[in-house]
Write a protein that holds these residues in place. Structure first.
Motif, PDB file in Angstrom:
ATOM      1  N   SER A  68       0.841  -1.194   0.000  1.00  0.00           N
ATOM      2  CA  SER A  68       0.000   0.000   0.000  1.00  0.00           C
ATOM      3  C   SER A  68       0.876   1.244   0.000  1.00  0.00           C
ATOM      4  O   SER A  68       2.065   1.194   0.360  1.00  0.00           O
ATOM      5  N   PHE A  69       0.283   2.375  -0.396  1.00  0.00           N
ATOM      6  CA  PHE A  69       0.978   3.655  -0.340  1.00  0.00           C
ATOM      7  C   PHE A  69       0.993   4.153   1.105  1.00  0.00           C
ATOM      8  O   PHE A  69       0.061   3.914   1.881  1.00  0.00           O
ATOM      9  N   ARG A  70       2.043   4.885   1.448  1.00  0.00           N
ATOM     10  CA  ARG A  70       2.146   5.447   2.795  1.00  0.00           C
ATOM     11  C   ARG A  70       1.445   6.791   2.905  1.00  0.00           C
ATOM     12  O   ARG A  70       1.343   7.357   3.998  1.00  0.00           O
ATOM     13  N   VAL A  71       0.974   7.304   1.769  1.00  0.00           N
ATOM     14  CA  VAL A  71       0.184   8.540   1.752  1.00  0.00           C
ATOM     15  C   VAL A  71      -1.032   8.298   0.874  1.00  0.00           C
ATOM     16  O   VAL A  71      -1.050   7.382   0.037  1.00  0.00           O
ATOM     17  N   GLY A  72      -2.065   9.107   1.075  1.00  0.00           N
ATOM     18  CA  GLY A  72      -3.263   8.978   0.253  1.00  0.00           C
ATOM     19  C   GLY A  72      -3.172   9.806  -1.007  1.00  0.00           C
ATOM     20  O   GLY A  72      -2.339  10.709  -1.132  1.00  0.00           O
ATOM     21  N   GLY A  73      -4.041   9.482  -1.971  1.00  0.00           N
ATOM     22  CA  GLY A  73      -4.067  10.240  -3.219  1.00  0.00           C
ATOM     23  C   GLY A  73      -4.731   9.458  -4.334  1.00  0.00           C
ATOM     24  O   GLY A  73      -5.275   8.370  -4.117  1.00  0.00           O
ATOM     25  N   LYS A  74      -4.670  10.021  -5.513  1.00  0.00           N
ATOM     26  CA  LYS A  74      -5.268   9.409  -6.695  1.00  0.00           C
ATOM     27  C   LYS A  74      -4.200   8.656  -7.470  1.00  0.00           C
ATOM     28  O   LYS A  74      -3.132   9.207  -7.764  1.00  0.00           O
ATOM     29  N   ILE A  75      -4.473   7.402  -7.786  1.00  0.00           N
ATOM     30  CA  ILE A  75      -3.500   6.593  -8.535  1.00  0.00           C
ATOM     31  C   ILE A  75      -3.434   7.104  -9.966  1.00  0.00           C
ATOM     32  O   ILE A  75      -4.433   7.101 -10.687  1.00  0.00           O
ATOM     33  N   ALA A  76      -2.257   7.579 -10.354  1.00  0.00           N
ATOM     34  CA  ALA A  76      -2.070   8.105 -11.701  1.00  0.00           C
ATOM     35  C   ALA A  76      -1.695   7.007 -12.692  1.00  0.00           C
ATOM     36  O   ALA A  76      -2.172   7.008 -13.829  1.00  0.00           O
ATOM     37  N   ARG A  77      -0.841   6.059 -12.251  1.00  0.00           N
ATOM     38  CA  ARG A  77      -0.397   4.986 -13.157  1.00  0.00           C
ATOM     39  C   ARG A  77      -0.290   3.678 -12.386  1.00  0.00           C
ATOM     40  O   ARG A  77       0.143   3.661 -11.233  1.00  0.00           O
ATOM     41  N   ARG A  78      -0.706   2.616 -13.035  1.00  0.00           N
ATOM     42  CA  ARG A  78      -0.508   1.261 -12.515  1.00  0.00           C
ATOM     43  C   ARG A  78       0.373   0.539 -13.504  1.00  0.00           C
ATOM     44  O   ARG A  78       0.018   0.357 -14.665  1.00  0.00           O
ATOM     45  N   LEU A  79       1.556   0.099 -13.061  1.00  0.00           N
ATOM     46  CA  LEU A  79       2.574  -0.412 -13.980  1.00  0.00           C
ATOM     47  C   LEU A  79       2.633  -1.932 -14.054  1.00  0.00           C
ATOM     48  O   LEU A  79       3.322  -2.464 -14.925  1.00  0.00           O
TER      49      LEU A  79
END
Length: 374
Positions: A68-79
């Motif tokens: 998981s990300f350690r900060v929140g936000g909108k996922i821009a790219r999934r690689l």
């Protein structure tokens, strides 16, 4: 009229006949010694099916961290996607960094203002220190300037630390693989807004493999941690490897009412064990002393059942009488006369002679290295 003398074989003829038979036996032994050993499929006795509890399971990685990300936000790219193989440190997904960049710029501006205030407070303190030496100002006024300088210094240090935090958060916008492995599950998609700590991927780390099973309430007492088991892959039916229960959930699933368990096992290095493969876990219970062998391994003579066991040192066949407790559709349950360490010829028992040297192979026509009992 003279009576004809009746001919009767004497000791000399009997001796000659015996010597001829010994010569023939010697020739046969020489032929057997010179001929290559005949291939024979061998198996080791397994616990009888009546003494086994069988659980169906799935091959899983021992380590399966949720990423998981350690900060929140909108996922821009999934690689990467489910099933992708990744390297340690590889970027898996990225958040939109614009908000985090703006936060870093704002804190950087605060740091600049705090450093300017610190420079002014330092200059004021130094000037009042000179004036104090000339006794142009009071000690209390200089102390006030000294306190103002200390406050400005602390404010600058706080802004500097805050900038380091925001820079780290900007770096956290990239999700990296903590170890090499395979993406077992994808739990978020590009464009989705995720909170800090929300799982985005599940990583199956390279290394040890286990079988995940569900143990019913009636059997959980027999599946304690450390209980020895045997593991068999569906793709390699008939091949079982030793294992043990490594982990057992302390609470039952609220819907299925079963206890989740993990079974560690040791498969040969030459056997590919892929994630998601179906497997069986055999738990010995009841009369574990009963062993089973294929029906084709059991012969009969004079009302007695026997099997051919190979001597591990010489690979020669040894006939051994066994007690058959039950005859199944494909196997015979043996209650006496066999051990789990024995190597039993699984077919062609009527073609084998006592002491005959054989070449042991498995069902896939691969050579078998015989191992003696410990």
């Amino acid at each position: 009229m003279a009576a004809h003398a009746r001919f009767s074989p004497g000791p000399a003829l009997g001796l000659a006949f015996g010597l001829a038979m010994l010569a023939l036996a010697g020739c046969a032994a020489d032929d057997d010694a010179g001929a290559p050993p005949r291939p024979a499929i061998v198996v080791q006795p397994q616990p009888a099916a009546a003494a086994l509890q069988i659980f169906s399971g799935e091959v899983r990685a021992r380590e399966e961290p949720a990423l998981s990300f350690r900060v929140g936000g909108k996922i821009a790219r999934r690689l990467v996607d489910a099933g992708s193989r990744v390297r340690e440190g590889e970027v898996l997904a990225e958040l939109d960094p614009r908000d985090l960049t703006l936060q870093a710029d704002a804190v950087r501006a605060q740091l600049s203002a705090a450093e300017a205030e610190l420079a002014l407070a330092r200059a004021e303190r130094d000037r009042y220190a000179e004036m104090l030496e000339r006794r142009l100002v009071s000690q209390s006024l200089f102390d006030a300037k000294q306190a103002t300088f200390a406050a400005a210094q602390a404010q600058a240090e706080s802004a500097r630390a805050q900038l380091a935090v925001t820079q780290n958060q900007r770096d956290y916008a990239q999700l990296h693989a903590p170890a090499a492995g395979v993406i077992a599950a994808r739990l978020a998609e590009a464009g989705q807004v995720v909170a800090a700590g929300q799982a985005v991927f599940t990583l199956a780390v390279d290394g040890a493999r286990e079988v995940a099973i569900s143990v019913p309430e009636t059997q959980v007492g027999r599946a304690a941690v450390g209980t020895p088991v045997a593991v068999e892959l569906w793709s390699r039916s008939g091949e079982r490897w030793p294992g043990a229960v490594r982990e057992l959930s302390p609470a039952a699933d609220p819907q299925a009412r079963t206890f989740a368990a993990r079974v560690a096992f040791n498969a040969p290095a030459s056997v590919p064990v892929d994630l998601g493969q179906s497997a069986r876990v055999y738990l010995v219970e009841g009369d574990a002393a009963r062993l089973s062998v294929p029906l084709s391994a059991v012969g009969g003579e004079a009302g007695e059942a026997f099997v051919w066991v190979l001597d591990p040192a010489t690979a020669r066949a040894i006939r051994r009488t066994v007690s058959v407790a039950a005859w199944g559709e494909r196997e015979a349950v043996v209650s006496d006369g066999l051990f789990t360490s024995d190597w039993v010829v699984s077919g062609g028992v009527h073609l084998i002679a006592e002491g005959q040297r054989l070449q042991p192979i498995d069902r896939d026509n691969r050579p078998v290295k015989l191992t003696a009992a410990p």
